[in-house]
Each structure stands twice: as C-alpha cells, then as structure tokens.
Motif scaffolding. Structure first.
Motif, mmCIF file in Angstrom:
data_model
loop_
_atom_site.group_PDB
_atom_site.id
_atom_site.type_symbol
_atom_site.label_atom_id
_atom_site.label_comp_id
_atom_site.label_asym_id
_atom_site.label_seq_id
_atom_site.Cartn_x
_atom_site.Cartn_y
_atom_site.Cartn_z
ATOM 1 N N THR A 39 0.828 -1.204 0.000
ATOM 2 C CA THR A 39 0.000 0.000 0.000
ATOM 3 C C THR A 39 0.862 1.254 0.000
ATOM 4 O O THR A 39 0.600 2.219 -0.726
ATOM 5 N N ASP A 41 4.003 1.609 -1.100
ATOM 6 C CA ASP A 41 4.654 1.764 -2.408
ATOM 7 C C ASP A 41 3.668 2.248 -3.460
ATOM 8 O O ASP A 41 3.987 3.114 -4.292
ATOM 9 N N THR A 42 2.460 1.700 -3.442
ATOM 10 C CA THR A 42 1.447 2.083 -4.431
ATOM 11 C C THR A 42 1.039 3.539 -4.267
ATOM 12 O O THR A 42 0.948 4.294 -5.253
ATOM 13 N N THR A 45 3.944 5.863 -5.348
ATOM 14 C CA THR A 45 4.058 5.916 -6.807
ATOM 15 C C THR A 45 2.930 6.734 -7.420
ATOM 16 O O THR A 45 3.154 7.573 -8.310
ATOM 17 N N GLU A 76 3.155 4.298 -13.647
ATOM 18 C CA GLU A 76 2.771 3.685 -12.373
ATOM 19 C C GLU A 76 2.619 2.176 -12.513
ATOM 20 O O GLU A 76 3.109 1.409 -11.677
ATOM 21 N N LEU A 80 5.048 -0.591 -10.481
ATOM 22 C CA LEU A 80 4.466 -1.591 -9.575
ATOM 23 C C LEU A 80 4.685 -3.007 -10.098
ATOM 24 O O LEU A 80 4.917 -3.936 -9.309
ATOM 25 N N THR A 142 9.530 6.320 -1.742
ATOM 26 C CA THR A 142 9.287 4.952 -1.273
ATOM 27 C C THR A 142 10.336 4.486 -0.258
ATOM 28 O O THR A 142 9.995 3.788 0.701
#
Length: 492
Positions: A39, A41-42, A45, A76, A80, A142
């Motif tokens: 979550t 990292d997402t 990004t 993105e 990911l 991140t």
C-alpha cells in the motif's frame, strides 16, 4: 483488556489471545505488514506520477489525456509490476537487512530501463521527464516510507511482538550461541521457542538458556508439524549428514516452516555467497572479497562527491564549532593525529580539539583507569576532555573535519575505524585484514554501539564489513549513522 483499548494490528496471535482478541494464525502479522508495504509503495508511486502529470499536464490541457494521462498511468503500472516481478514485496526480505532496499533499487532501475526502451520504440518526446524525474522521485518517496515502516516493525519486535517462532536444532554449544544472538538482535524477528539436541537433553535439566528442549534431532519435523514453528534453524552438529539434512527438508515440505542452515563460514554473507549445482551436487561458492574494480571506483567517486557536498552544507556549523572550541579552552580549534589507513599507510587525521592542550602526554598517568576494550584507550569520564569537547564527542561533531580526509582520498565515508600506529603494530594476522580497505568516517561499529562494544565485537564488525562490503551496505550504514549520532550511544 480494558474496554476501548486497541490491539496492535501487527500483534502476534499469542498476544491477541491473551488480551481477549480473536486468535489469528501465526503468519497473520506478516501478511498485514506485507500489505502495508505494498500500500505504501502504491500510494507513493501514485502521488508522484499524479503530481508530475498534473503539474506539467496543466500546461497542455488540450492533449492531457494523450500526452500525460497515458504516460502517468503507464509509468505507475510499470513501476508496480517491476516491484512485483523483482520480488521487492517478498515476505522473506521485508524488514530484513539491506536486501530489501537492494531489491527495491533493482526493481526501480529495471522499470527505468523498460521505460526508456518503450520511449524509444514509441518515439515519445515526453518520456525523458518520466525517466529522469518521475522514477528518481518515486525512489526518494518509497525508500523513506519503507524505512519508517521498518522502524515501527523493529520497535514491535523489541517489545516481543511480530516475531517468528523458531525451533533450533543442533549441538548444545552451537544452539546456545544461536539463542544468544537472536536475543541480542530482536529486530531481526526470530524468537527461539524450542530446541532439539542430539540426545534430546539440555544442559539445565531439560532447558537450554531457558528454552525447553523438546526432543532429539531425529524428531525435528514431527515437532514442527505439531507445533507450527515458522523457522527451523539447523546449527552445526555431527548428526547432520547430507542425507539427514535432505530428509529433513523433504519432511518439512507442505508445512509453513522455513529451513535455514548455519554454514561453517558464519561471518561470510551477502553478495559473496552463491549456490551452484555442480554434477548434481549443491555447492556453496564463496567468491573473493572485492578490493578493486568498478564498484570500488564508484565508491571512490561517491566518497569525494559526498564529502564535498557535506562540507559545503556543514561549513556554517563547522565555523561555529571551531569558535566554540577556541572560546572554551586554550589551544587551536583543530587537532591532528597520525592514524593507519589502507595497506598500513599512515596519514594525518583531522578532528576538532576536544581535550586540553598536552592531553596526550597525560595518557600514561591515566593508563591504570583505562575502560577501553582490547587495544583501545577510553575513559567514560576523561578529565582531559573539555566542556565543549564532551558535547562534540557525544554527537560526533568532533569528527566533521575528517570530511577533508575523505575528500583527499585517505579515508572513506564508510569503513573500519582508523587505528593508531601503536594499535596497528599490535594487530595479529586476522585483525590486520581491517587494513585491506580505507578507514571510514562511519561504519558498522558506529551504528552498533561504538565504545560500548567489546574489542572482539568491534573487530568482528570491521572484518564483516571488509568481507561483505557492498554499495547497498554502505547506503544502509550511512542512513543509520544519523540515528546513532542523535542518540549518542557509546560516544565518550
């Protein structure tokens, strides 16, 4: 548990059961921690690509969807996907050493390469912005976010939560050493809950350092399946022949347990270890430590550039510190001393003066009160240290002039502690390996307790750095140095 009291979302099943909460599987906290990292990292990004797409796309609103929206979404998705394919979210590496950040960096680099190749194939004129701005910004967001999550996880582990239950199996002596290490470093996340020995007996009436001995080595797999241990740590013992280790691995298949085997080369790890299959036999290949080559050249460039940047940023602070030293006691602001560097070559180290003038001559009178470990001379309350000097030592500000040593190439930003000539002269062949690399402004000793360390532990850490050096390890050490300096642990 009091009504309204919250239970930590990462608390172990045992803690939740005792507090009256619903019991959960032993691996539940691992799943939630992994979900938190994904979550984080997402969101990081998405924040970066939306900020860049929104800021630059606002200037070209008519073509926003075609020129900016698609690139933002594609970047993105690519980042990911690279994190997932590069196993940057693997539970085994989350919160564990430099490997987590190594995989994160490798995945982001892969995304950058794929993005560049895609831009060439599509002849996009806007791809440079996403390659040279977006991906580096994603890394800048991140990495700190993951580090904050890791700090939280380590705090939980020091309080006895979020630990993997371990069954240690081996000789009593090697298991006892393993138990000592896991207790000393709880942030690694292992808790030895049970022990198996050759004859199923311990040294303290059925226990080994307070851990129950549950049976002989032949019954390890049965205990794992019955009691649900997450890790089986195999330590050296004559019982462990190749056939028995292979049978144990087969018997553990289908369980949630991870089997780890402690090799004879306990202090060799990281990028030097490789597992190869030769003639159908798995061999542990240990490569030679790297003292020259491309990576060392990169380290040299990073050292000099980093020292130059830090000197520019810290110049005002260094001027203030120098004036305080001059105002506090008679003598110059700087103190020079001969130290031993790479390959035994002596050089002059620079420090802010923290002692009264002529302090070195008074050392002989204080020799009987030495509190330093091994060859080191240290006093917790050294009468030669000035008032300003005590503050400088606590926060390592006295070492800032060593940035000039790094800039001129006699030192590195990260490396072993630079010894005095008389210390170096007393080194044995093994300790002398510390001199195979440049001494450092900081190192593993700096982030692990400094003067509070025993001589053996300080040597072990320095030799570990010499043997297992990598750019990723340097990055982690530099990052952790800031916290070590702020807390001032072991500095006197």
């Amino acid at each position: 548990m009091q009504q309204g009291e919250l239970v930590s979302p990462f608390a172990s099943a045992h803690d939740q059961l005792e507090s009256g909460a619903i019991a959960r599987p032993a691996t539940d906290w691992e799943q939630r921690y992994r979900a938190a990292v994904i979550t984080s990292d997402t969101m990081a990004t998405a924040f970066v690509v939306m900020a860049i797409g929104g800021f630059f796309g606002a200037r070209d609103a008519a073509n926003w969807h075609e020129k900016w929206g698609i690139l933002a979404f594609g970047t993105e998705l690519l980042v990911l996907s690279a994190l997932a394919v590069g196993r940057a979210w693997a539970p085994a590496v989350l919160g564990q050493g430099a490997e987590e950040f190594r995989r994160l960096g490798r995945s982001l680099f892969t995304a950058t390469v794929v993005l560049a190749l895609g831009g060439i194939a599509l002849t996009s004129n806007n791809i440079k912005l996403w390659i040279f701005v977006a991906v580096p910004m994603i890394a800048l967001v991140t990495i700190p976010a993951r580090y904050m999550l890791r700090l939280w996880l380590h705090k939980q582990r020091k309080e006895g939560r979020c630990l993997r239950p371990v069954l240690a199996a081996g000789s009593p002596a090697t298991v006892r050493d393993f138990i000592t290490r896991t207790r000393k470093f709880p942030h690694l996340g292992w808790r030895v809950d049970a022990v198996c020995t050759t004859d199923g007996r311990g040294l303290d009436s059925g226990e080994l350092d307070g851990v129950p001995v549950v049976g002989p080595l032949a019954d390890v797999a049965n205990h794992v399946r019955r009691d649900g241990y997450r890790v089986v740590a195999v330590t050296p013992d004559p019982h462990w022949s190749p056939d028995r280790l292979q049978r144990l691995a087969w018997n553990l298949e289908g369980s949630d347990a991870e089997m780890v085997v402690a090799p004879v080369l306990m202090e060799v790890a990281g990028p030097r270890l490789h597992v190869d299959a030769v003639l159908g036999i798995p061999l542990l290949r240990v490569s030679m430590p790297t003292f020259t080559g491309g990576r060392r050249a990169v380290k040299g460039v990073v050292d000099r550039v980093g020292a130059a940047v830090l000197l520019l940023l810290l110049a005002p602070l260094m001027v203030v510190v120098g004036l305080l030293v001059l105002a506090d006691s008679r003598g110059g602001a700087l103190y020079s001393q001969r130290r031993v560097g790479k390959d035994g070559r002596e050089f002059t180290i620079l420090k802010f003066r923290t002692m009264v003038t002529g302090a070195h001559g008074a050392r002989a009178e204080l020799a009987a009160h030495n509190e330093g470990a091994g060859l080191l001379f240290k006093l917790r309350r050294d009468p030669r240290v000035t008032r300003v000097g005590a503050v400088l030592r606590r926060y390592s500000l006295d070492e800032l002039p060593q940035l000039f040593n790094v800039l001129t190439g006699s030192m590195s930003l990260v490396g072993p502690r630079p010894p005095l000539p008389e210390e170096s002269a007393a080194y044995g062949p093994d300790v002398r390996r510390r001199l195979l690399v440049k001494p450092g402004l900081t190192g593993l000793w700096q982030i692990s307790g400094r003067s509070d360390l025993s001589w053996e532990e300080a040597v072990r850490l320095d030799l570990r750095y010499v043997e297992d050096w990598s750019l990723a390890l340097d990055t982690v050490i530099l990052w952790k140095t800031l916290r070590a300096v702020l807390y001032g642990q072991g500095a006197y």
